[in-house]
Design a protein around this motif. Structure first.
Motif, PDB file in Angstrom:
ATOM      1  N   VAL A  57       0.862  -1.184   0.000  1.00 23.98           N
ATOM      2  CA  VAL A  57       0.000   0.000   0.000  1.00 23.98           C
ATOM      3  C   VAL A  57       0.896   1.231   0.000  1.00 23.98           C
ATOM      4  O   VAL A  57       1.840   1.323   0.793  1.00 23.98           O
ATOM      5  CB  VAL A  57      -0.925   0.004   1.232  1.00 23.98           C
ATOM      6  N   SER A  58       0.612   2.154  -0.890  1.00 22.33           N
ATOM      7  CA  SER A  58       1.483   3.326  -0.999  1.00 22.33           C
ATOM      8  C   SER A  58       1.389   4.203   0.244  1.00 22.33           C
ATOM      9  O   SER A  58       0.295   4.600   0.650  1.00 22.33           O
ATOM     10  CB  SER A  58       1.121   4.150  -2.228  1.00 22.33           C
ATOM     11  N   PRO A  59       2.548   4.554   0.838  1.00 24.54           N
ATOM     12  CA  PRO A  59       2.536   5.429   2.012  1.00 24.54           C
ATOM     13  C   PRO A  59       2.487   6.917   1.647  1.00 24.54           C
ATOM     14  O   PRO A  59       2.393   7.765   2.537  1.00 24.54           O
ATOM     15  CB  PRO A  59       3.864   5.083   2.694  1.00 24.54           C
ATOM     16  N   VAL A 106       2.047  10.109  -5.179  1.00 25.02           N
ATOM     17  CA  VAL A 106       3.055  10.264  -6.237  1.00 25.02           C
ATOM     18  C   VAL A 106       2.365  10.915  -7.441  1.00 25.02           C
ATOM     19  O   VAL A 106       1.443  10.328  -7.991  1.00 25.02           O
ATOM     20  CB  VAL A 106       3.664   8.917  -6.649  1.00 25.02           C
ATOM     21  N   PRO A 107       2.760  12.129  -7.839  1.00 25.52           N
ATOM     22  CA  PRO A 107       3.761  12.966  -7.187  1.00 25.52           C
ATOM     23  C   PRO A 107       3.250  13.511  -5.858  1.00 25.52           C
ATOM     24  O   PRO A 107       2.054  13.539  -5.600  1.00 25.52           O
ATOM     25  CB  PRO A 107       3.996  14.089  -8.203  1.00 25.52           C
ATOM     26  N   CYS A 122      -2.043   8.106  -2.100  1.00 26.90           N
ATOM     27  CA  CYS A 122      -1.646   7.581  -0.796  1.00 26.90           C
ATOM     28  C   CYS A 122      -2.729   6.632  -0.287  1.00 26.90           C
ATOM     29  O   CYS A 122      -3.917   6.953  -0.312  1.00 26.90           O
ATOM     30  CB  CYS A 122      -1.452   8.741   0.180  1.00 26.90           C
ATOM     31  N   GLY A 123      -2.329   5.443   0.174  1.00 24.98           N
ATOM     32  CA  GLY A 123      -3.280   4.445   0.672  1.00 24.98           C
ATOM     33  C   GLY A 123      -3.775   3.476  -0.378  1.00 24.98           C
ATOM     34  O   GLY A 123      -4.477   2.510  -0.050  1.00 24.98           O
ATOM     35  N   ALA A 124      -3.398   3.694  -1.647  1.00 23.50           N
ATOM     36  CA  ALA A 124      -3.838   2.786  -2.710  1.00 23.50           C
ATOM     37  C   ALA A 124      -3.028   1.495  -2.673  1.00 23.50           C
ATOM     38  O   ALA A 124      -1.818   1.514  -2.420  1.00 23.50           O
ATOM     39  CB  ALA A 124      -3.699   3.457  -4.061  1.00 23.50           C
ATOM     40  N   CYS A 125      -3.713   0.356  -2.911  1.00 25.11           N
ATOM     41  CA  CYS A 125      -3.011  -0.934  -2.991  1.00 25.11           C
ATOM     42  C   CYS A 125      -2.383  -1.038  -4.378  1.00 25.11           C
ATOM     43  O   CYS A 125      -3.077  -1.082  -5.393  1.00 25.11           O
ATOM     44  CB  CYS A 125      -3.977  -2.091  -2.749  1.00 25.11           C
ATOM     45  N   ILE A 126      -1.075  -1.070  -4.431  1.00 25.29           N
ATOM     46  CA  ILE A 126      -0.356  -1.060  -5.698  1.00 25.29           C
ATOM     47  C   ILE A 126      -0.052  -2.472  -6.182  1.00 25.29           C
ATOM     48  O   ILE A 126      -0.219  -2.787  -7.354  1.00 25.29           O
ATOM     49  CB  ILE A 126       0.949  -0.246  -5.564  1.00 25.29           C
ATOM     50  N   ALA A 185       9.735   5.016  -6.119  1.00 25.57           N
ATOM     51  CA  ALA A 185       9.014   6.288  -6.219  1.00 25.57           C
ATOM     52  C   ALA A 185       8.087   6.505  -5.033  1.00 25.57           C
ATOM     53  O   ALA A 185       7.756   7.645  -4.689  1.00 25.57           O
ATOM     54  CB  ALA A 185       8.211   6.329  -7.521  1.00 25.57           C
ATOM     55  N   MET A 186       7.672   5.398  -4.378  1.00 27.78           N
ATOM     56  CA  MET A 186       6.813   5.507  -3.199  1.00 27.78           C
ATOM     57  C   MET A 186       7.624   5.581  -1.913  1.00 27.78           C
ATOM     58  O   MET A 186       7.067   5.644  -0.824  1.00 27.78           O
ATOM     59  CB  MET A 186       5.866   4.303  -3.133  1.00 27.78           C
ATOM     60  N   GLY A 187       8.951   5.530  -2.026  1.00 29.07           N
ATOM     61  CA  GLY A 187       9.800   5.611  -0.842  1.00 29.07           C
ATOM     62  C   GLY A 187       9.971   4.291  -0.124  1.00 29.07           C
ATOM     63  O   GLY A 187      10.493   4.252   0.998  1.00 29.07           O
ATOM     64  N   VAL A 188       9.574   3.181  -0.756  1.00 24.85           N
ATOM     65  CA  VAL A 188       9.694   1.861  -0.131  1.00 24.85           C
ATOM     66  C   VAL A 188      11.144   1.387  -0.234  1.00 24.85           C
ATOM     67  O   VAL A 188      11.713   1.353  -1.326  1.00 24.85           O
ATOM     68  CB  VAL A 188       8.749   0.847  -0.814  1.00 24.85           C
ATOM     69  N   SER A 189      11.746   1.024   0.884  1.00 17.76           N
ATOM     70  CA  SER A 189      13.153   0.607   0.872  1.00 17.76           C
ATOM     71  C   SER A 189      13.335  -0.896   1.049  1.00 17.76           C
ATOM     72  O   SER A 189      14.344  -1.457   0.615  1.00 17.76           O
ATOM     73  CB  SER A 189      13.924   1.335   1.974  1.00 17.76           C
TER      74      SER A 189
END
Length: 412
Positions: A48-50, A53-54, A149-153, A170-174
């Motif tokens: 899920v996007s935190p 974007v943009p 934000c909050g969308a299931c990608i 791009a979503m900041g996921v590491s």
């Protein structure tokens, strides 16, 4: 134990696939992987996007940020500042002014439109615009336009591709939670087999199956345990199976599952585990065996090289994807006009190797690669699809419509 081996006739491909799904158990262990090292792994959790974007409204091209209502006349607007990517204009844009903006730059507070620089002319009093849109919002990419934000990608079971890594970044996921790789032990059997680079004596051939199987397993991101080539010796084969079962989730062998006097693998499997089914109504690939071996599952592929590839791709690979918890990709099957006659006897579903093309008029056509013997490995190298002929088909004439299954990522 399902004794299909002694049942009259052969079991259909569809029944074999259903039995595989019934007897396969997905792995449960998960690991966290750094994003840069996650290519090819299977997501253990949905993502899920935190963030949006943009993360801000930004310009989609170089130009000037303006208030559209202030462009009613051709009066020049003074430039109040700049907004570049990473260097935004701070504060509210003054009335009666514009802001120089570059692609990706934040839209200044108060602005509602970007006029591309081709429609702007510099004058001593500021920027004079020669064209502008009828409605506000032109050339602006709103916050969250790509991802909310909050969308299931991505859902659990998604296999991470190269473009997915860019999207996750791009979503900041590491880091991502993924299922651990499937451990697969592989070996070939046969006194006649030699390894590439060795000299062949009369009656010997090179072991090609193991190399092709390992390559396809690598594409599936499996952890391959290569046990080499085992001679036609019952004790050596039993030892190899025991070692494979100890180390792996899956054991895949090539050869030794037919009805020849030296085909000992299936006998060893009967002693050490159980055979779920044997012999499939397909061509090539009939002598395919599936069973259980202690703590692992077993796939016995035929020795003929094309048979090994076809049965792996049609039977073993879908089962492995279930074990990996991978969302099963759809089979890409289309209709095409056959350009060459095809010989076939009714009774088995055939996967003849073909070359698919699109003509200048947009017609999809397919032609055979030539000889379809299960020993002609060259046919798999030049093909890009299977021509799929059902069990009751008795041959194909030029101009007939046939089902074509395009090669998936394992073979393309």
């Amino acid at each position: 134990m399902l004794d299909h081996c002694n049942a009259p006739g052969l079991i259909s491909l569809e029944k074999a696939q259903a039995l595989l799904q019934k007897h396969i158990t997905p792995i449960k262990e998960t690991v966290d992987r750094a994003l840069a090292e996650s290519l090819g792994f299977i997501l253990a959790d949905s993502v899920v996007s935190p963030v949006n974007v943009p993360s801000h409204d930004n310009a989609s091209m170089d130009g000037y940020a303006v208030r559209l209502t202030e462009l009613a006349s051709e009066q020049a607007l003074p430039v109040a500042g700049e907004s570049f990517a990473g260097k935004p204009f701070t504060g509210t844009m003054p009335e009666g002014c514009c802001v120089r903006i570059m692609t990706g730059g934040c839209i200044p507070e108060g602005a509602d439109t970007v006029i591309m620089q081709e429609y702007a002319r510099k004058t001593p009093k500021g920027i004079q615009f020669t064209q502008w849109p009828d409605a506000a919002g032109a050339s602006i990419r709103p916050m969250g336009d790509d991802i909310q934000c909050g969308a299931c990608i991505f859902k659990q079971g998604h296999k991470i591709k190269a473009q997915d890594i860019g999207l996750l970044a791009a979503m900041g996921v590491s880091t991502v939670s993924v299922f651990r790789p499937l451990k697969v032990a592989v070996f070939s059997t046969g006194d006649e087999l030699r390894q590439p680079g060795e000299a062949l004596r009369y009656g010997e051939i090179y072991d090609s199956n193991r190399f092709a199987i390992k390559a396809m397993l690598s594409k599936m991101n499996s952890e391959v345990i290569d046990l080499g080539c085992i001679p036609d010796d019952p004790q050596r084969i039993r030892e190899a199976l025991a070692q494979a079962n100890e180390q792996a989730d899956v054991v895949i062998t090539s050869g030794g599952v037919s009805v020849g006097e030296s085909d000992y693998t299936r006998d060893a499997l009967d002693e050490m585990g159980e055979v779920t089914f044997w012999k499939i109504a397909i061509k090539p690939g009939k002598p395919f065996t599936f069973g259980k071996l202690g703590d692992s599952v077993f796939f016995g592929l035929p020795g003929n090289p094309v048979s090994a590839l076809v049965s792996f791709q049609q039977l073993a690979a879908p089962a492995l994807r279930v074990m990996m918890n991978m969302t099963t990709p759809p089979v890409r099957e289309i209709q095409a006009t056959c350009q060459t006659p095809l010989k076939k006897h009714p009774g088995r579903k055939e996967f003849q190797r073909g070359i698919c093309e699109i003509t200048d008029t947009g017609q999809i056509t397919v032609s055979t690669t030539g000889g379809q013997c299960s020993g002609i490995l060259h046919s798999m190298g030049v093909a890009d699809c299977y021509i799929v002929l059902p069990e009751d088909n008795g041959g194909v004439h030029v101009g007939d419509s046939v089902a074509v299954q395009l090669f998936d990522e394992l073979l393309s």
